[in-house]
Write a protein that holds these residues in place. Structure first.
Motif, mmCIF file in Angstrom:
data_model
loop_
_atom_site.group_PDB
_atom_site.id
_atom_site.type_symbol
_atom_site.label_atom_id
_atom_site.label_comp_id
_atom_site.label_asym_id
_atom_site.label_seq_id
_atom_site.Cartn_x
_atom_site.Cartn_y
_atom_site.Cartn_z
ATOM 1 N N ILE A 192 -4.659 -21.198 -4.437
ATOM 2 C CA ILE A 192 -3.612 -20.499 -5.174
ATOM 3 C C ILE A 192 -3.744 -18.992 -4.957
ATOM 4 O O ILE A 192 -2.761 -18.293 -4.698
ATOM 5 C CB ILE A 192 -3.661 -20.860 -6.675
ATOM 6 N N GLY A 193 -4.975 -18.475 -5.012
ATOM 7 C CA GLY A 193 -5.207 -17.051 -4.768
ATOM 8 C C GLY A 193 -4.792 -16.636 -3.370
ATOM 9 O O GLY A 193 -4.191 -15.574 -3.176
ATOM 10 N N ASP A 194 -5.095 -17.463 -2.368
ATOM 11 C CA ASP A 194 -4.698 -17.170 -0.990
ATOM 12 C C ASP A 194 -3.180 -17.142 -0.866
ATOM 13 O O ASP A 194 -2.628 -16.277 -0.182
ATOM 14 C CB ASP A 194 -5.281 -18.200 -0.027
ATOM 15 N N GLN A 195 -2.497 -18.059 -1.529
ATOM 16 C CA GLN A 195 -1.034 -18.088 -1.499
ATOM 17 C C GLN A 195 -0.460 -16.831 -2.147
ATOM 18 O O GLN A 195 0.497 -16.241 -1.644
ATOM 19 C CB GLN A 195 -0.501 -19.335 -2.208
ATOM 20 N N ASP A 196 -1.062 -16.399 -3.243
ATOM 21 C CA ASP A 196 -0.604 -15.187 -3.915
ATOM 22 C C ASP A 196 -0.832 -13.958 -3.036
ATOM 23 O O ASP A 196 0.016 -13.063 -2.974
ATOM 24 C CB ASP A 196 -1.284 -15.024 -5.268
ATOM 25 N N LYS A 197 -1.966 -13.903 -2.341
ATOM 26 C CA LYS A 197 -2.218 -12.780 -1.435
ATOM 27 C C LYS A 197 -1.198 -12.781 -0.302
ATOM 28 O O LYS A 197 -0.720 -11.721 0.107
ATOM 29 C CB LYS A 197 -3.635 -12.837 -0.885
ATOM 30 N N GLN A 198 -0.869 -13.964 0.197
ATOM 31 C CA GLN A 198 0.139 -14.047 1.256
ATOM 32 C C GLN A 198 1.498 -13.566 0.741
ATOM 33 O O GLN A 198 2.241 -12.912 1.470
ATOM 34 C CB GLN A 198 0.226 -15.463 1.820
ATOM 35 N N GLN A 199 1.808 -13.872 -0.509
ATOM 36 C CA GLN A 199 3.047 -13.378 -1.118
ATOM 37 C C GLN A 199 3.010 -11.847 -1.184
ATOM 38 O O GLN A 199 3.998 -11.175 -0.880
ATOM 39 C CB GLN A 199 3.227 -13.969 -2.522
ATOM 40 N N ALA A 200 1.871 -11.292 -1.558
ATOM 41 C CA ALA A 200 1.714 -9.840 -1.634
ATOM 42 C C ALA A 200 1.844 -9.210 -0.248
ATOM 43 O O ALA A 200 2.508 -8.182 -0.083
ATOM 44 C CB ALA A 200 0.369 -9.490 -2.268
ATOM 45 N N VAL A 201 1.226 -9.819 0.758
ATOM 46 C CA VAL A 201 1.319 -9.318 2.132
ATOM 47 C C VAL A 201 2.776 -9.327 2.593
ATOM 48 O O VAL A 201 3.275 -8.342 3.147
ATOM 49 C CB VAL A 201 0.431 -10.159 3.088
ATOM 50 N N ALA A 202 3.475 -10.438 2.368
ATOM 51 C CA ALA A 202 4.881 -10.543 2.770
ATOM 52 C C ALA A 202 5.730 -9.475 2.071
ATOM 53 O O ALA A 202 6.617 -8.869 2.684
ATOM 54 C CB ALA A 202 5.414 -11.940 2.464
ATOM 55 N N TYR A 203 5.435 -9.229 0.806
ATOM 56 C CA TYR A 203 6.157 -8.213 0.043
ATOM 57 C C TYR A 203 5.954 -6.834 0.668
ATOM 58 O O TYR A 203 6.910 -6.088 0.886
ATOM 59 C CB TYR A 203 5.688 -8.235 -1.413
ATOM 60 N N LEU A 204 4.701 -6.490 0.960
ATOM 61 C CA LEU A 204 4.403 -5.186 1.563
ATOM 62 C C LEU A 204 5.032 -5.052 2.949
ATOM 63 O O LEU A 204 5.573 -3.994 3.299
ATOM 64 C CB LEU A 204 2.896 -4.959 1.628
ATOM 65 N N GLU A 205 4.960 -6.113 3.736
ATOM 66 C CA GLU A 205 5.579 -6.078 5.063
ATOM 67 C C GLU A 205 7.088 -5.851 4.957
ATOM 68 O O GLU A 205 7.661 -5.087 5.735
ATOM 69 C CB GLU A 205 5.283 -7.365 5.833
ATOM 70 N N ALA A 206 7.715 -6.475 3.970
ATOM 71 C CA ALA A 206 9.161 -6.298 3.764
ATOM 72 C C ALA A 206 9.492 -4.846 3.395
ATOM 73 O O ALA A 206 10.593 -4.372 3.685
ATOM 74 C CB ALA A 206 9.668 -7.256 2.685
ATOM 75 N N LEU A 207 8.532 -4.160 2.768
ATOM 76 C CA LEU A 207 8.725 -2.748 2.426
ATOM 77 C C LEU A 207 8.438 -1.824 3.615
ATOM 78 O O LEU A 207 8.587 -0.610 3.505
ATOM 79 C CB LEU A 207 7.819 -2.348 1.261
ATOM 80 N N GLY A 208 7.964 -2.401 4.728
ATOM 81 C CA GLY A 208 7.691 -1.611 5.919
ATOM 82 C C GLY A 208 6.241 -1.240 6.128
ATOM 83 O O GLY A 208 5.908 -0.466 7.028
ATOM 84 N N PHE A 209 5.343 -1.779 5.325
ATOM 85 C CA PHE A 209 3.914 -1.518 5.495
ATOM 86 C C PHE A 209 3.409 -2.235 6.741
ATOM 87 O O PHE A 209 3.857 -3.333 7.065
ATOM 88 C CB PHE A 209 3.118 -2.056 4.301
ATOM 89 N N GLN A 210 2.428 -1.620 7.394
ATOM 90 C CA GLN A 210 1.703 -2.272 8.481
ATOM 91 C C GLN A 210 0.395 -2.783 7.891
ATOM 92 O O GLN A 210 -0.431 -1.994 7.416
ATOM 93 C CB GLN A 210 1.428 -1.292 9.613
ATOM 94 N N ILE A 211 0.191 -4.083 7.883
ATOM 95 C CA ILE A 211 -1.018 -4.673 7.309
ATOM 96 C C ILE A 211 -2.160 -4.537 8.321
ATOM 97 O O ILE A 211 -2.058 -4.979 9.457
ATOM 98 C CB ILE A 211 -0.799 -6.162 6.950
ATOM 99 N N LEU A 212 -3.238 -3.911 7.891
ATOM 100 C CA LEU A 212 -4.400 -3.704 8.762
ATOM 101 C C LEU A 212 -5.494 -4.735 8.517
ATOM 102 O O LEU A 212 -6.213 -5.104 9.443
ATOM 103 C CB LEU A 212 -4.972 -2.298 8.545
ATOM 104 N N ALA A 213 -5.645 -5.168 7.260
ATOM 105 C CA ALA A 213 -6.703 -6.130 6.929
ATOM 106 C C ALA A 213 -6.375 -6.835 5.616
ATOM 107 O O ALA A 213 -5.753 -6.251 4.731
ATOM 108 C CB ALA A 213 -8.050 -5.418 6.813
ATOM 109 N N VAL A 214 -6.805 -8.066 5.523
ATOM 110 C CA VAL A 214 -6.714 -8.848 4.287
ATOM 111 C C VAL A 214 -8.118 -9.361 3.991
ATOM 112 O O VAL A 214 -8.812 -9.846 4.888
ATOM 113 C CB VAL A 214 -5.721 -10.029 4.430
ATOM 114 N N ASN A 215 -8.556 -9.208 2.740
ATOM 115 C CA ASN A 215 -9.907 -9.606 2.321
ATOM 116 C C ASN A 215 -10.981 -8.895 3.153
ATOM 117 O O ASN A 215 -11.957 -9.505 3.589
ATOM 118 C CB ASN A 215 -10.100 -11.115 2.398
#
Length: 115
Positions: A7-30
Motif C-alpha cells: 500500500i505504501g509503495d502504491q501511495d509513493k507511486q501516486q505521489a511520483v505520478a503527481y509530481l511528474e504531472a506537475l513537471g518535476f524530474q524524478i531523480l530517486a525514490v526511496n
C-alpha cells in the motif's frame, strides 16, 4: 488484504505520478544513505526538492503540517546534505510533503526549512 508495504509503495507511486504531472524530474525514490532515507528526490526546474510522503487512513494523528516531527525534519536535512555532497549539487533546495489522508492527496510546498 494488502500488506502495508505494498500500500505504501502504491501511495509513493501516486505521489511520483503527481509530481511528474506537475513537471518535476524524478531523480530517486526511496533514496538511502546509511540510516537516512528520502521518499522522493526530484528537480523542479533548477530547485532540488526532497519530498516526504505521509499516508494516513484518517486525520486522527494530526493534519498534514503536523505529520513531520522536528526529529524527522532533522534526519531529512541530514540525508539531503549527504545527497547534495554526493551529487555535488549547487543551488536551491526545498523540502516538501505529500500527505495522502483517506486517499486524498495534499501537496505542501516549502513544508519546512533546512537545519
Amino acid at each position: 488484504m494488502e500488506s502495508r508495504k505494498l500500500i505504501g509503495d502504491q501511495d509513493k507511486q501516486q505521489a511520483v505520478a503527481y509530481l511528474e504531472a506537475l513537471g518535476f524530474q524524478i531523480l530517486a525514490v526511496n533514496w538511502r544513505y546509511k540510516r537516512f532515507e528520502v521518499d522522493i528526490i526530484a528537480l523542479e526546474q533548477q530547485v532540488l526538492v526532497f519530498v516526504e510522503v505521509k499516508v494516513r487512513k484518517n486525520e486522527d494523528y494530526g493534519m498534514e503540517h503536523t505529520l513531520i516531527s522536528q526529529q524527522k525534519q532533522k534526519r531529512l536535512s541530514q540525508a539531503a546534505e549527504a545527497y547534495i555532497f554526493e551529487k555535488k549539487h549547487q543551488g536551491q533546495i526545498r523540502f516538501d510533503i505529500i500527505a495522502i489522508i483517506n486517499h486524498k492527496l495534499n501537496y505542501i510546498k516549502d513544508a519546512f526549512w533546512n537545519y
